[in-house]
Motif scaffolding. Structure first.
Motif, PDB file in Angstrom:
ATOM      1  N   GLN A 189       0.720   5.408   1.085  1.00  0.00           N
ATOM      2  CA  GLN A 189      -0.014   6.484   1.743  1.00  0.00           C
ATOM      3  C   GLN A 189       0.699   7.800   1.439  1.00  0.00           C
ATOM      4  OE1 GLN A 189      -0.209   6.275   6.052  1.00  0.00           O
ATOM      5  NE2 GLN A 189      -2.041   7.524   6.142  1.00  0.00           N
ATOM      6  N   TYR A 215       0.850  -1.178   0.000  1.00  0.00           N
ATOM      7  CA  TYR A 215       0.000   0.000   0.000  1.00  0.00           C
ATOM      8  C   TYR A 215       0.894   1.239   0.000  1.00  0.00           C
ATOM      9  CZ  TYR A 215      -3.756  -3.101   1.648  1.00  0.00           C
ATOM     10  OH  TYR A 215      -4.692  -4.118   1.769  1.00  0.00           O
ATOM     11  N   ASP A 218       5.341  -1.675   9.756  1.00  0.00           N
ATOM     12  CA  ASP A 218       5.298  -0.313  10.280  1.00  0.00           C
ATOM     13  C   ASP A 218       5.429   0.759   9.200  1.00  0.00           C
ATOM     14  OD1 ASP A 218       6.927  -0.932  13.491  1.00  0.00           O
ATOM     15  OD2 ASP A 218       4.834  -1.054  12.852  1.00  0.00           O
ATOM     16  N   PRO A 223      -3.950   5.034   3.314  1.00  0.00           N
ATOM     17  CA  PRO A 223      -3.298   3.969   2.537  1.00  0.00           C
ATOM     18  C   PRO A 223      -4.152   3.521   1.367  1.00  0.00           C
ATOM     19  CG  PRO A 223      -3.137   3.537   4.891  1.00  0.00           C
ATOM     20  CD  PRO A 223      -4.100   4.679   4.730  1.00  0.00           C
ATOM     21  N   PHE A 238      -0.047  -5.560   9.121  1.00  0.00           N
ATOM     22  CA  PHE A 238       0.725  -4.519   8.456  1.00  0.00           C
ATOM     23  C   PHE A 238       2.108  -4.372   9.072  1.00  0.00           C
ATOM     24  CE2 PHE A 238      -1.900  -2.109   5.472  1.00  0.00           C
ATOM     25  CZ  PHE A 238      -3.145  -2.689   5.688  1.00  0.00           C
ATOM     26  N   PHE A 292       3.585   0.694   2.874  1.00  0.00           N
ATOM     27  CA  PHE A 292       3.307  -0.371   3.835  1.00  0.00           C
ATOM     28  C   PHE A 292       3.220  -1.713   3.123  1.00  0.00           C
ATOM     29  CE2 PHE A 292       2.237   2.011   7.635  1.00  0.00           C
ATOM     30  CZ  PHE A 292       1.734   3.220   7.172  1.00  0.00           C
TER      31      PHE A 292
END
Lengths: 115, 111
Positions: B37, B35, B103, B43, B101, B88
């Motif tokens: 963000q 993902y 960090d 995200p 997930f 991520f």
């Protein structure tokens, strides 16, 4: 397009108040999630739900509760808000993992400030 | 404890340099997702890898899934300022109901 909406983008509350954060998804997803995001700490899972009226604790459930009365809606509740709950709260939804995916779709987030 | 580790936490590069973030799991994953963000955003799903040794490309982004299905990487060639953000990984552990997930790695690009 999947749409996940959250009730507020910004929220300011006082210590001790009861706070409701609402999340709605329009894709008939079974799974819904609440995360909080703080600088340097990534996404931390608070609670998730894999069906109506079902919920499971995530990594940091203390101080929070959730409600899922309808499939499309997942609410996060702070029974008595504290300053250490100031954070960005992100809601997400996904299809269940037997579908092989668990691709999560996130809402825009609610930035909560507790004074 | 956390089962999906991601490194580095931060990466600062000059525009045009390459960038890589790594994701490692202590247990075998059914799949791994990436993902992105953007600053101030939420995200957004980029890609999913399912097969052992799988490699997928999206323009300047290359995603790899390890042979043992315990690690993954995202490589960006010739970074641009539009690449800034936090990346991520999220691993779906075998028999788990949800993904975990990492960090995240925050990328900044200096023009």
């Amino acid at each position: 397009d999947v749409k996940v909406t959250q009730s507020s983008r910004y929220l300011v509350k006082r210590t001790g108040e009861k706070v409701f954060l609402e999340c709605v998804q329009d894709m008939d997803h079974e799974n819904m999630f609440w995360y909080r995001q703080d600088p340097g700490l990534g996404l931390r899972l608070i609670y998730f739900s894999y069906d109506v009226k079902m919920k499971e604790k995530g990594d940091i459930p203390e101080g929070y509760s959730v409600s899922r009365e309808k499939k499309e809606r997942f609410s996060l509740i702070l029974e008595s808000a504290s300053t250490n709950q100031t954070s960005m709260y992100l809601c997400a939804s996904s299809l269940p993992s037997p579908s092989g995916k668990d691709t999560q779709y996130f809402g825009p987030g609610t930035r909560l400030t507790v004074l | 404890g956390q089962q999906v580790m991601q490194i580095p936490q931060y990466q600062h590069v000059q525009e045009g340099e390459d960038f890589t973030t790594y994701c490692n799991s202590s247990t075998t994953l059914s799949n791994i997702q990436w993902y992105k963000q953007r600053p101030g955003g939420h995200p957004v799903f980029l890609i999913q890898l399912v097969k052992s040794g799988e490699v997928k490309k999206q323009k300047r982004l290359t995603f790899q899934f390890g042979e043992a299905k315990k690690n993954s990487s995202l490589h960006i060639t010739a970074t641009q300022t539009t690449d800034v953000g936090t990346y991520f990984c999220a691993g779906l552990l075998t028999n788990a109901g949800k993904s975990t997930f990492g960090d995240g790695t925050t990328l900044t690009v200096k023009p």
